[in-house]
Enzyme design. Structure first.
Site, short mmCIF file in Angstrom:
data_model
loop_
_atom_site.label_atom_id
_atom_site.label_comp_id
_atom_site.label_asym_id
_atom_site.label_seq_id
_atom_site.Cartn_x
_atom_site.Cartn_y
_atom_site.Cartn_z
N HIS A 35 52.05 37.84 42.92
CA HIS A 35 51.52 38.24 44.11
C HIS A 35 52.41 37.55 45.52
CE1 HIS A 35 49.72 34.12 43.45
NE2 HIS A 35 48.81 34.64 42.97
N GLY A 38 40.09 35.37 47.42
CA GLY A 38 40.10 36.44 46.58
C GLY A 38 39.15 37.65 47.17
N ASP A 74 45.73 41.40 41.84
CA ASP A 74 45.13 40.24 42.11
C ASP A 74 43.56 40.16 42.16
OD1 ASP A 74 44.74 37.49 42.11
OD2 ASP A 74 46.07 37.29 44.08
N HIS A 113 52.13 31.42 40.07
CA HIS A 113 51.44 31.62 41.32
C HIS A 113 52.18 30.36 42.39
CE1 HIS A 113 47.73 30.95 43.94
NE2 HIS A 113 48.49 29.65 44.35
N ASN A 171 42.62 31.75 34.43
CA ASN A 171 41.70 30.91 34.93
C ASN A 171 40.17 30.96 34.82
OD1 ASN A 171 41.92 33.12 36.74
ND2 ASN A 171 41.72 31.78 38.53
#
Lengths: 304, 427
Positions: free
Chosen positions: B234, B326, B307, B180, B96
């Site tokens: 994750h 994040g 992550d 994800h 990303n």
């Protein structure tokens, strides 16, 4: 000795004696007002009403409260301010604070924004509603109104019906009513109730009929049009049928009081005749609002 | 560089090696590994290894390096510096970026920018063009160009049909798809986990079931498309762990990873509207955290991956709803893992090394570094018993968005060797 507070952002930060001190001051201001005695305790102080979200009653109520204490008041709404031009909350707060106001009364559409503001200003922050989190002045004025009719809330059963999950009024009221010893019941469409209420210490009722059976007073919350648009309830008519307060409720339980923080959708959460009946405390809530807000402004420390 | 550790624990699960002995590394090559004292010349630096463990280099298969496009948050250089400082010798960077890693050009750019680095940088490429979910990316060319897996990470491939097409399209090459896992229709504008804390704070919740639904969907699709390789990124919920366990039992080629914050923190960390406790997936409940311990212990979860998601101070110091998701993780991973897993007997030392070194490479079909004479040293040296306090100013990542400031951890990276280089970890 009652303590002064640097900020009021959440009922969770108040002790019972803080709350009782605020009620005491509010009653005193009310008595003085009716005897024509003027207050001057905030003369030379500057209060900024920073409303980043639309409001009529709360903003006016805070303005009048500050004026009645002799303060100078500046008010702004986000429409017509730099926020509408894309300025961040941080920058707006820093800019306001650089002009050294004593108190910033703040409303914002985001939860936690009042607590956020306390980190970046020297003025006292008074939360006038932060998103879906809290609305402390509403809870305090509601409690004062209840104390006018009951003397104590110890053991009293108070119900809240409506859009609980999106309501800052509900959160502040639950905390304050429990602090004052009341038993709290909540009720509403299951799509508008938080999935986990384990920390709230409240009981839930399926319908408004059941809630009214359990409670001494019931507060109805406003159903926002956007919730209906989002399809979270079947229809206004269905809402009224299961969760709306109607005349027959008062007829079957004449001791019941009803409250509403306003503005009211008549015929949805509460019928017009109920809201304007002798069992309605709605007008008293509005009147008490000014005195409670005077008391809240009075217990603040002001600039650090 | 010519160093010999004595009395160091040498643990390499793929070689079934677990000894206390000598490890001699000269100019980046392993000269000797063994229990007997080697005959070393006088110019060799002898180091006491009594508190230390030498393991095959740790590998983090879920890192956001932010380059190209968001170099104010992190660059390939600062991100790999951070990885080495945290004890890692290999990472996979997630796609990303801006532009997304959806073309050979971007893949090559990252490959070139990370050449000659002590940290091996591999790429996860996108499943769909620009991660928009509308059209498959040039996945086959990117397999050929070295992409080790595929994901639209940061978001989920929303359409079940598109995900099915991606499994089918890459099946001749047996590519690894990773997801994800987030059912976006249930998580619009979420700020945190949906539970008692979100009820208290008046924040929009992301219910656990929205993760579980996608894990379940993808497991079904992977099976339908002919037992495809699938890796759930994750994981944060008890429910998704149960689904992975069940799929493994039925012989599916699925694997799962968990980030350190999801096995140490709960949604309680959000109280006070702490934006450094805001991430996606969000911090969950104690029951979920305990499910992660169990899943790590039972090998339902194969991999610990950080992550690592850098954001600047300005980006994070806004109202909670407006803060990006994040946290940085490369430099606290060993600390969290040793403290929470090793010292609480959730996993053994060997198993910890499997989750942080062996299994990520296994899942990605990458060669395993060996601790044997003549091999290029790809080694992480760490002290599992060193106690330290987290000081974010010491991080080499460009951003310092960590929820662990001033946390006390027991377990610390010491030094990494790879690609004929050596770096000391300074935390």
């Amino acid at each position: 000795m009652e303590r002064t507070l640097q900020h009021i952002t959440s009922i969770a930060h108040l002790t019972r004696s803080d709350a009782e001190h605020i009620f005491h001051l509010a009653r005193k201001f009310r008595e003085d007002f009716h005897q024509g005695i003027h207050q001057h305790s905030l003369e030379q102080k500057v209060v900024v009403n920073a409303f980043f979200e639309n409001s009529t009653r709360t903003k006016n109520s805070f303005e009048i409260a500050a004026l009645r204490l002799g303060a100078k008041v500046v008010s702004f709404s986000s429409t017509g301010s730099s926020v509408a031009k894309g300025e961040s909350l941080f920058d707006t707060l820093q800019t306001l604070d650089a002009m050294f106001p004593d108190v910033i009364v703040m409303r914002n559409s985001l939860s936690g924004s009042a607590e956020y503001a306390t980190r970046y200003v020297g003025a006292s922050i008074l939360n006038a509603g932060d998103g879906k989190h809290e609305h402390p002045s509403q809870a305090l004025l509601d409690a004062l109104t209840l104390l006018d009719v009951y003397e104590t809330l110890e053991g009293k059963c108070i119900g809240i019906v409506g859009d609980i999950v999106h309501s800052r009024v509900a959160r502040s009221n639950v905390l304050l009513l429990r602090l004052l010893g009341a038993k709290v019941f909540v009720c509403g469409p299951q799509t508008l109730i938080p999935t986990d209420l384990s920390t709230w210490n409240v009981q839930t009722c399926t319908t408004v009929n059941e809630l009214i059976e359990e409670c001494d007073t019931v507060m109805a919350l406003r159903i926002q049009k956007e919730r209906m648009d989002a399809g979270l309830i079947g229809s206004a008519g269905e809402y009224r049928k299961f969760y709306g307060i109607q005349m027959e409720h008062i007829e079957t339980k004449p001791s019941l009081y009803v409250m509403h923080p306003g503005p009211v959708n008549y015929g949805v959460e509460i019928d017009f005749d109920v809201a304007n009946s002798h069992r309605s405390l709605i007008r008293k809530q509005v009147t008490n609002g000014v005195f409670i807000r005077m008391a809240m402004l009075s217990v603040l420390k002001g600039r650090e | 560089m010519n160093v010999c550790y004595e009395n160091i624990r040498i643990v390499s699960p793929v070689q079934q090696l677990h000894i206390t002995g000598y490890l001699w590394i000269k100019n980046g090559i392993i000269e000797y590994v063994g229990e007997q004292r080697p005959d070393v010349p006088n110019d060799v630096e002898i180091l006491k290894g009594n508190d230390l463990v030498a393991a095959p280099g740790f590998f983090d298969m879920h890192v956001h390096l932010r380059e190209p496009g968001q170099t104010h948050k992190e660059t390939i250089e600062t991100g790999t510096d951070s990885a080495a400082n945290g004890g890692f010798t290999g990472v996979v960077c997630m796609p990303n970026t801006e532009p997304a890693i959806d073309s050979i050009q971007t893949l090559e750019f990252i490959k070139n920018r990370s050449a000659n680095n002590i940290v091996n940088v591999h790429c996860c490429a996108t499943i769909t063009k620009a991660r928009k979910g509308d059209e498959l990316a040039n996945m086959l060319s990117m397999v050929e160009a070295g992409a080790v897996m595929f994901s639209d990470d940061g978001g989920c491939v929303e359409s079940a049909d598109m995900m099915r097409r991606a499994f089918d399209y890459t099946s001749p090459f047996d590519a690894l798809l990773t997801q994800h896992c987030e059912e976006h229709s249930m998580t619009k504008n979420f700020a945190m986990h949906e539970g008692s804390v979100s009820a208290d704070l008046g924040l929009k919740g992301y219910p656990s079931v929205a993760e579980d639904i996608i894990v379940a969907r993808d497991i079904l699709l992977a099976e339908y498309c002919g037992n495809r390789r699938y890796h759930a990124a994750h994981l944060s919920t008890k429910g998704s762990v149960r689904l992975i366990a069940d799929a493994k039992k039925r012989g599916q080629r699925v694997s799962g990873e968990v980030a350190p914050h999801h096995f140490i923190l709960t949604d309680e960390a959000v109280r006070g509207y702490n934006t450094n406790a805001k991430m996606n997936p969000p911090l969950r409940t104690q029951a979920d955290v305990e499910a992660m311990w169990q899943a790590l212990s039972d090998d339902v979860i194969d991999v610990i991956a950080t992550d690592h998601a850098p954001h600047t101070f300005e980006e994070k110091m806004v109202e909670f709803d407006n803060a990006p998701n994040g946290i940085v993780g490369l430099e606290t991973a060993i600390g969290v893992a040793c403290t929470q897993l090793l010292h609480r007997n959730v996993v053994s030392l060997d198993k910890l090394i499997e989750k942080m070194s062996v299994n990520p490479r296994k899942v990605l079909n990458l060669p395993q570094p060996l601790l044997q004479q003549g091999a290029i040293a790809n080694i992480t040296i760490f002290n599992p018993d060193a106690e330290w306090s987290v000081i974010p100013e010491r991080f080499l990542t460009k951003s310092k968005n960590t929820p662990f400031t001033e946390y006390q951890f027991k377990g610390k990276p010491v030094r990494v060797f790879n690609n004929l280089k050596m770096v000391d970890c300074m935390l």
